[in-house]
Design a protein around this motif. Structure first.
Motif, mmCIF file in Angstrom:
data_model
loop_
_atom_site.group_PDB
_atom_site.id
_atom_site.type_symbol
_atom_site.label_atom_id
_atom_site.label_comp_id
_atom_site.label_asym_id
_atom_site.label_seq_id
_atom_site.Cartn_x
_atom_site.Cartn_y
_atom_site.Cartn_z
ATOM 1 N N ALA A 146 0.858 -1.186 0.000
ATOM 2 C CA ALA A 146 0.000 0.000 0.000
ATOM 3 C C ALA A 146 0.899 1.243 0.000
ATOM 4 O O ALA A 146 1.904 1.265 0.713
ATOM 5 C CB ALA A 146 -0.904 -0.016 1.223
ATOM 6 N N ASP B 58 -6.998 -6.167 -0.481
ATOM 7 C CA ASP B 58 -8.434 -5.930 -0.626
ATOM 8 C C ASP B 58 -9.156 -6.179 0.690
ATOM 9 O O ASP B 58 -10.031 -5.403 1.097
ATOM 10 C CB ASP B 58 -9.034 -6.875 -1.686
ATOM 11 N N THR B 157 -9.572 1.297 -12.287
ATOM 12 C CA THR B 157 -8.464 1.278 -11.318
ATOM 13 C C THR B 157 -7.126 0.981 -12.006
ATOM 14 O O THR B 157 -7.103 0.471 -13.122
ATOM 15 C CB THR B 157 -8.692 0.183 -10.244
ATOM 16 N N GLU B 158 -6.029 1.288 -11.319
ATOM 17 C CA GLU B 158 -4.705 0.930 -11.863
ATOM 18 C C GLU B 158 -4.394 -0.535 -11.606
ATOM 19 O O GLU B 158 -3.900 -1.236 -12.474
ATOM 20 C CB GLU B 158 -3.615 1.792 -11.231
ATOM 21 N N ALA B 159 -4.697 -0.982 -10.390
ATOM 22 C CA ALA B 159 -4.430 -2.381 -10.031
ATOM 23 C C ALA B 159 -5.435 -3.290 -10.725
ATOM 24 O O ALA B 159 -6.578 -2.905 -10.969
ATOM 25 C CB ALA B 159 -4.509 -2.566 -8.524
ATOM 26 N N GLY B 164 -5.395 -6.024 -5.786
ATOM 27 C CA GLY B 164 -5.473 -4.751 -5.069
ATOM 28 C C GLY B 164 -6.433 -3.735 -5.678
ATOM 29 O O GLY B 164 -6.511 -2.597 -5.201
ATOM 30 N N ALA B 165 -7.191 -4.108 -6.717
ATOM 31 C CA ALA B 165 -8.126 -3.165 -7.340
ATOM 32 C C ALA B 165 -9.163 -2.676 -6.333
ATOM 33 O O ALA B 165 -9.469 -1.472 -6.268
ATOM 34 C CB ALA B 165 -8.823 -3.819 -8.539
ATOM 35 N N ARG B 167 -8.912 -2.629 -3.046
ATOM 36 C CA ARG B 167 -8.245 -1.779 -2.051
ATOM 37 C C ARG B 167 -8.124 -0.354 -2.572
ATOM 38 O O ARG B 167 -8.342 0.610 -1.844
ATOM 39 C CB ARG B 167 -6.861 -2.351 -1.743
ATOM 40 N N GLU B 168 -7.759 -0.229 -3.853
ATOM 41 C CA GLU B 168 -7.637 1.090 -4.472
ATOM 42 C C GLU B 168 -8.975 1.833 -4.388
ATOM 43 O O GLU B 168 -9.007 3.031 -4.096
ATOM 44 C CB GLU B 168 -7.213 0.878 -5.940
ATOM 45 N N ASP B 171 -9.731 2.827 -0.588
ATOM 46 C CA ASP B 171 -8.921 3.950 -0.123
ATOM 47 C C ASP B 171 -9.382 5.259 -0.770
ATOM 48 O O ASP B 171 -9.453 6.298 -0.112
ATOM 49 C CB ASP B 171 -7.428 3.704 -0.440
ATOM 50 N N ARG B 172 -9.730 5.203 -2.072
ATOM 51 C CA ARG B 172 -10.143 6.446 -2.741
ATOM 52 C C ARG B 172 -11.504 6.922 -2.244
ATOM 53 O O ARG B 172 -11.731 8.128 -2.143
ATOM 54 C CB ARG B 172 -10.158 6.243 -4.265
#
Lengths: 191, 191, 191, 191
Positions: A146, B58, B157-159, B164-165, B167-168, B171-172
C-alpha cells in the motif's frame, strides 16, 4: 552527463550508502507474511482449505542470513498452519501469528533476549506493519505494498513480495555486513 | 510544459474531481467476484474441487471502509462456498450468488433498507455487470475487464482484479469522504 | 504522419480486413486446452491431483458465441477430468482428449455432420496444433505460443492463453459476423 | 546505423555463435527444478500438501529433445513426489532429489555411463547450482535467477522458469545440432 542527472546520481548514491549503513548493524530481520513472504494472494477451496505460495529464492536467503549470524523472525496478522510449517522448514523459531498489534507482538518476541529497536529490520506491506516500521531502525517495504507503507520505508525492494523480495533483503544485509562473499564462497569452489 | 499537454492535464484534473465528487456520496460499495475480487482465474482439480485467490490488501481495505460507515455487498453470477467463506471473514453480510440478472439481485439486496442508486458504487469486469453499472451513481471497472465494460465506467483502477483493485477503490472512497486520515491514524501512532 | 508509417498503417488495415473476412465465415471454433484455455501451467500435488486454471472471461465468451450460432469444440493432447468438467459447464459437447494426432481427431469430431475446413477456426499454441492449423481456414495463435506456431497463424491474440485470449477470439468472430451488437444489447438495456 | 551500435551487433553475434558452438556438442541436458522447471513458487496448504506448477511447453520440448538423441536428467535440492511424477511423465529416468551437493549428485548420475563435463548443459537459478555450472561445458540460467548465477551462465533464456525457459533451451540445442527441422517436420506435413 549534464549537471542535473549527475546531482541526481550523487543523491541516489548518498541514499544508498545511508541504507547500507543502517543494514550493517541489523541483528534481527522481522518479516510479515502475506504480501512479503507471499504475493498477497489467499487461495481458498470449497472445503475451507487454504494455500499460500512461497519463493524458493527467499527460503535459501533466509537460511544463509541466519547462518551469517542475523536472527530471522515472523509476525503476521492472519493465522494458518501453512506459515507454521514454512517457518519450521526454514529454521525460523521466532513466530507470532494472528496478531493485529504487531508492535506488542515484536516486544513479546524479543523481550526476554534484550534487543535494541535500531538493530531491527522489518519488511512490511500494509498499514498494520506501520506500527513496527515507524519504530525500528530499518523499515523496508515491497513494490506491491500500500502506498503509505512504501512512503515510510527507507528502502523498497525491486522484487515483489513472494517473488524474491526477501532474498533481495537477505543478500543486501549480508553485503552491508561484509558476510556475503564468505557465504557465497563454498558455491564457487571448483577443486 | 507546452499548451497541449497543459490542457490535457487540466482535463484530467477536472475528470478526477468529478470522480471524487461522486465517490464522496457513496453509501454502498457493491462488488463482483471473478475478475474483481479475484484475477478471474478459476482453479479446478480432478475431484471437482474449485479454488479462487483473493488479495489480503483488498481484505484490509474492505474492513476499513466498513468501519468508516460505508456498507459493502457482493453480487456474483457464479456460486461457490469459497465466496461465502471469504464474505463471512470480511464481515460482508449482504451477499447474493448465482444470479445472472445482477440488477434484480441489487434491488433485492437493498430493497428493504431503502437506498438511492446515486449512492451506490459498483465494481465490475464483464457484460452482466453492465446491467448494474449503467444504473448506479459510480460504475467502476478494472484493467482486466472486457473493453465495453471499461468504457461504461467512470473510473478504471490501476491495479488489476485480485491484485489490489478493490483496495484502491476503498482507499479512494475514504479519501473522497474525508475519512481516510482518521482510519490511518491508529497505525501511525508511535507513543 | 510520414509516408512510411502511413503505408505501414494501410498494410495493417488490409491484413485486419482479411482476418475479419475469414472470421466472418467461421461455423466452428475449435480450441486447444493447455496454453490456450489455460496459461499452460500444470499444477500437480503430492497425491497425484492435478489442477488447471481457466478464465471467467473466456467462459462467458464461449457461451455467447454458441448462442450466436457458432459451434465450439475442444481437442487436447493431454487427458484430465478437469477439462471434461469445464467443457460440460460451458455447454461444449464436442470434446476429444488424449490425442496426439489432432487432425484425425478433428475429422472424427465433425465427420458425421459434414463440414468444410474453410469454415473452421482453430486456436493453438504448440507444434501438434500445427497439424490442424495448416489445414483450416482460420488458424489463430496466442502470444505465449511456441514461435513457429505463431508464424503459422493468421492472427495472434493480444491476451495470453488463460487470460482472455479465447474471449478475444469469440468477440472478434461475433463482430466479423455482425452478431456482436445483438449479443451485447440485453446487457445495455436500462428500460 | 552508426559504428558504435554496429560494433555492438557484431559482438552480440560472435557471442551467439559461441553459445551455439557449445550447444552443438551437448549430449546431456541437466535441469534444476524450482525456478527452472517451475517459477520457484512453493504452494503449501493447511494439511501439509505441496503443489508445483510445470509448463506444457517445457514438457513437449523435453520429449522432442530426448527423441533427437540428447539425454535429459533432473537434480534438485528439495524432495517431493510431485517431481518424481513429472519426471516419469516426461520419460526422464535420471533423477536425483534432496541433494545439496549437486556436483556429487551429477557424478553419481552419470558415473557409470562415462561422460565428459564439456558435453553437459545445466540450467540453474540459485547458488547451489553454481557447483555444477562452474564445471560443465554449457552453464545456462534464467531471468528469475539470483544475480551471481546469471553472471556465471554463458546464456540467460528470455522466458522465465516455469514459463517456457526449458523449452527455449531444448529448441536451441536442437537448432545448434541441426536436428530441429527434422523434429518439426512431422507437424508441418499436409500430405
Amino acid at each position: 552527463m549534464n549537471s542535473v542527472s549527475s546531482k541526481h546520481k550523487e543523491k541516489d548514491q548518498a541514499h544508498n550508502e545511508q541504507i547500507d549503513h543502517k543494514l550493517a548493524r541489523v541483528r534481527h530481520l522481522v518479516l510479515d507474511v502475506d504480501g512479503v513472504l507471499t504475493d498477497g494472494r489467499l487461495y481458498f477451496d470449497n472445503s475451507g482449505n487454504e494455500l499460500k505460495t512461497f519463493s524458493t529464492l527467499d527460503g535459501h536467503g533466509i537460511k544463509m542470513l541466519q547462518k551469517s549470524g542475523v536472527q530471522v523472525a515472523i509476525i503476521t496478522g492472519r493465522r494458518s498452519s501453512v506459515v507454521e510449517r514454512r517457518a519450521h522448514d526454514l529454521g525460523v523459531h521466532k513466530l507470532i501469528q494472528g496478531r493485529e498489534d504487531k508492535f506488542t507482538a515484536l516486544k513479546e518476541l524479543f523481550g526476554e533476549d534484550g534487543y535494541r529497536l535500531e538493530d531491527i529490520a522489518y519488511v512490511g506491506d500494509d498499514y498494520p506493519d506501520l506500527l513496527v516500521m515507524k519504530r525500528v531502525g530499518c523499515p523496508i517495504s515491497v513494490p506491491n505494498a500500500a502506498p503509505p507503507v512504501r512512503e515510510h520505508a527507507i528502502w523498497v525492494t525491486e522484487a515483489r513480495g513472494g517473488e524474491g523480495a526477501v532474498r533481495e533483503v537477505c543478500d543486501r544485509i549480508m553485503k552491508a555486513q561484509g558476510t556475503f562473499d564468505t557465504a557465497l564462497a563454498p558455491y564457487l569452489q571448483t577443486d
